[in-house]
Write a protein that holds these residues in place. Structure first.
Motif, PDB file in Angstrom:
ATOM      1  N   LEU A   1     -22.129  19.116 -22.412  1.00 24.97           N
ATOM      2  CA  LEU A   1     -22.483  17.810 -21.858  1.00 24.97           C
ATOM      3  C   LEU A   1     -23.324  17.027 -22.860  1.00 24.97           C
ATOM      4  CD1 LEU A   1     -23.382  18.703 -18.139  1.00 24.97           C
ATOM      5  CD2 LEU A   1     -21.229  17.756 -19.025  1.00 24.97           C
ATOM      6  N   GLY A   2     -24.239  17.722 -23.528  1.00 27.08           N
ATOM      7  CA  GLY A   2     -25.054  17.068 -24.555  1.00 27.08           C
ATOM      8  C   GLY A   2     -24.197  16.507 -25.671  1.00 27.08           C
ATOM      9  N   ASP A   3     -23.178  17.255 -26.086  1.00 27.19           N
ATOM     10  CA  ASP A   3     -22.252  16.768 -27.114  1.00 27.19           C
ATOM     11  C   ASP A   3     -21.612  15.453 -26.670  1.00 27.19           C
ATOM     12  OD1 ASP A   3     -22.731  19.059 -28.658  1.00 27.19           O
ATOM     13  OD2 ASP A   3     -20.779  19.971 -28.222  1.00 27.19           O
ATOM     14  N   ARG A   4     -21.196  15.401 -25.417  1.00 23.39           N
ATOM     15  CA  ARG A   4     -20.548  14.191 -24.899  1.00 23.39           C
ATOM     16  C   ARG A   4     -21.525  13.020 -24.869  1.00 23.39           C
ATOM     17  NH1 ARG A   4     -17.752  16.160 -19.451  1.00 23.39           N
ATOM     18  NH2 ARG A   4     -17.559  13.913 -19.133  1.00 23.39           N
ATOM     19  N   ILE A   5     -22.742  13.263 -24.424  1.00 19.68           N
ATOM     20  CA  ILE A   5     -23.742  12.202 -24.324  1.00 19.68           C
ATOM     21  C   ILE A   5     -24.136  11.688 -25.698  1.00 19.68           C
ATOM     22  CG2 ILE A   5     -26.154  11.736 -23.684  1.00 19.68           C
ATOM     23  CD1 ILE A   5     -25.658  13.751 -21.318  1.00 19.68           C
ATOM     24  N   LEU A   6     -24.333  12.606 -26.631  1.00 22.15           N
ATOM     25  CA  LEU A   6     -24.847  12.246 -27.958  1.00 22.15           C
ATOM     26  C   LEU A   6     -23.758  11.855 -28.949  1.00 22.15           C
ATOM     27  CD1 LEU A   6     -27.528  15.055 -28.171  1.00 22.15           C
ATOM     28  CD2 LEU A   6     -27.927  12.617 -27.712  1.00 22.15           C
ATOM     29  N   GLY A   7     -22.497  12.167 -28.635  1.00 18.98           N
ATOM     30  CA  GLY A   7     -21.412  11.821 -29.539  1.00 18.98           C
ATOM     31  C   GLY A   7     -21.433  12.621 -30.827  1.00 18.98           C
ATOM     32  N   GLU A   8     -21.963  13.803 -30.755  1.00 23.10           N
ATOM     33  CA  GLU A   8     -22.075  14.687 -31.920  1.00 23.10           C
ATOM     34  C   GLU A   8     -21.967  16.114 -31.412  1.00 23.10           C
ATOM     35  OE1 GLU A   8     -25.442  15.884 -35.308  1.00 23.10           O
ATOM     36  OE2 GLU A   8     -25.936  14.370 -33.818  1.00 23.10           O
ATOM     37  N   SER A   9     -21.340  16.973 -32.182  1.00 25.92           N
ATOM     38  CA  SER A   9     -21.269  18.387 -31.808  1.00 25.92           C
ATOM     39  C   SER A   9     -22.524  19.104 -32.255  1.00 25.92           C
ATOM     40  CB  SER A   9     -20.051  19.059 -32.444  1.00 25.92           C
ATOM     41  OG  SER A   9     -18.872  18.531 -31.889  1.00 25.92           O
ATOM     42  N   ALA A  10     -23.111  19.831 -31.342  1.00 23.44           N
ATOM     43  CA  ALA A  10     -24.328  20.584 -31.651  1.00 23.44           C
ATOM     44  C   ALA A  10     -24.025  21.777 -32.534  1.00 23.44           C
ATOM     45  CB  ALA A  10     -24.974  21.074 -30.355  1.00 23.44           C
ATOM     46  N   LEU A  11     -25.004  22.151 -33.309  1.00 22.98           N
ATOM     47  CA  LEU A  11     -24.987  23.437 -33.995  1.00 22.98           C
ATOM     48  C   LEU A  11     -25.606  24.406 -32.995  1.00 22.98           C
ATOM     49  CD1 LEU A  11     -26.341  22.325 -37.490  1.00 22.98           C
ATOM     50  CD2 LEU A  11     -23.956  22.595 -36.768  1.00 22.98           C
ATOM     51  N   THR A  12     -24.801  25.300 -32.446  1.00 25.41           N
ATOM     52  CA  THR A  12     -25.302  26.215 -31.421  1.00 25.41           C
ATOM     53  C   THR A  12     -25.841  27.485 -32.052  1.00 25.41           C
ATOM     54  OG1 THR A  12     -23.086  27.109 -31.085  1.00 25.41           O
ATOM     55  CG2 THR A  12     -23.773  25.302 -29.626  1.00 25.41           C
ATOM     56  N   GLN A  13     -26.867  28.027 -31.399  1.00 23.63           N
ATOM     57  CA  GLN A  13     -27.548  29.226 -31.893  1.00 23.63           C
ATOM     58  C   GLN A  13     -27.971  29.034 -33.352  1.00 23.63           C
ATOM     59  OE1 GLN A  13     -28.422  31.834 -29.705  1.00 23.63           O
ATOM     60  NE2 GLN A  13     -27.797  30.117 -28.413  1.00 23.63           N
ATOM     61  N   HIS A  14     -28.401  27.808 -33.662  1.00 28.58           N
ATOM     62  CA  HIS A  14     -28.828  27.468 -35.022  1.00 28.58           C
ATOM     63  C   HIS A  14     -30.158  28.143 -35.340  1.00 28.58           C
ATOM     64  CE1 HIS A  14     -28.988  25.137 -38.677  1.00 28.58           C
ATOM     65  NE2 HIS A  14     -30.236  24.829 -38.393  1.00 28.58           N
ATOM     66  N   ARG A  15     -30.298  28.576 -36.578  1.00 30.78           N
ATOM     67  CA  ARG A  15     -31.521  29.255 -37.030  1.00 30.78           C
ATOM     68  C   ARG A  15     -32.128  28.491 -38.198  1.00 30.78           C
ATOM     69  NH1 ARG A  15     -31.415  34.883 -35.162  1.00 30.78           N
ATOM     70  NH2 ARG A  15     -29.502  35.154 -33.963  1.00 30.78           N
ATOM     71  N   PHE A  16     -33.401  28.128 -38.032  1.00 28.31           N
ATOM     72  CA  PHE A  16     -34.146  27.448 -39.086  1.00 28.31           C
ATOM     73  C   PHE A  16     -34.926  28.491 -39.886  1.00 28.31           C
ATOM     74  CE2 PHE A  16     -33.847  24.300 -35.623  1.00 28.31           C
ATOM     75  CZ  PHE A  16     -33.333  23.218 -36.300  1.00 28.31           C
ATOM     76  N   ASP A  17     -35.110  28.243 -41.161  1.00 22.24           N
ATOM     77  CA  ASP A  17     -35.854  29.184 -42.008  1.00 22.24           C
ATOM     78  C   ASP A  17     -37.319  29.316 -41.586  1.00 22.24           C
ATOM     79  OD1 ASP A  17     -33.603  29.689 -43.562  1.00 22.24           O
ATOM     80  OD2 ASP A  17     -34.118  28.173 -45.062  1.00 22.24           O
ATOM     81  N   TRP A  18     -37.852  28.316 -40.918  1.00 25.38           N
ATOM     82  CA  TRP A  18     -39.261  28.284 -40.557  1.00 25.38           C
ATOM     83  C   TRP A  18     -39.543  28.756 -39.127  1.00 25.38           C
ATOM     84  CZ3 TRP A  18     -38.851  24.967 -36.603  1.00 25.38           C
ATOM     85  CH2 TRP A  18     -37.905  23.933 -36.697  1.00 25.38           C
ATOM     86  N   LEU A  19     -38.541  29.169 -38.400  1.00 22.94           N
ATOM     87  CA  LEU A  19     -38.731  29.642 -37.026  1.00 22.94           C
ATOM     88  C   LEU A  19     -38.426  31.139 -37.003  1.00 22.94           C
ATOM     89  CD1 LEU A  19     -39.422  28.872 -34.110  1.00 22.94           C
ATOM     90  CD2 LEU A  19     -37.003  28.325 -33.766  1.00 22.94           C
TER      91      LEU A  19
END
Length: 166
Positions: free
Chosen positions: A15-33
């Protein structure tokens, strides 16, 4: 991964993808988290449920086990690398996300089942019309931001990004 595809989390991200018009990076991992160090000193990068880089937005969908004890998920008889059971570690890592994501200039939005059309057990009924409307309000920029005008340099549909001072 197939089980996750049919999950309430995946539904919310879709639903967020539809609202934002962008595909999310799911289960994304940041180097600082990072998680706590294991016995060998290694720290695992913690995933976020969804990250929309174009919106500088992270969404965490927090099911009921994030807010109340649930032995099935908490595994109180087994300690994690943090030296606590899974329920306590989940709370520690949620707090870490709550602090670190905004500290890196990203907006963090936490969505819970009660924010959408859910039953008493926290399962979403998947009422798309109601859930889209609710999620649009939840994902909207914070109300204390300057309104977007025709003179704003931001691309259509993209709100200004709040960055921490300093």
């Amino acid at each position: 991964m197939a089980a996750r595809e049919g999950s309430d989390e995946a539904y919310v991200v879709g639903l967020g993808d539809r609202i934002l018009g962008e595909s999310a990076l799911t289960q994304h991992r940041f180097d600082w988290l990072l998680g706590d160090a294991g016995s060998g000193g290694r720290r695992v990068r913690l995933p976020v449920d969804a990250y929309w880089p174009g919106h500088r937005l992270v969404v965490e969908y927090r099911e009921l086990q994030h807010d109340r004890p649930m032995p099935h998920f908490d595994k109180p008889d087994r300690l994690t690398v943090s030296g606590v059971h899974r329920g306590e570690q989940r709370a520690l890592y949620d707090a870490r996300r709550d602090e670190r994501v905004p500290a890196h200039g990203l907006r963090l939005v936490v969505v819970r089942p009660a924010d959408l059309d859910a039953d008493g057990r926290g399962r979403l009924r998947r009422n798309e019309e109601a859930d889209l409307a609710a999620l649009q309000g939840i994902l909207a920029p914070e109300s204390d931001e300057d309104p977007v005008t025709d003179d704003d340099p931001y691309p259509a549909g993209q709100p200004p990004v709040r960055r921490p001072a300093g």
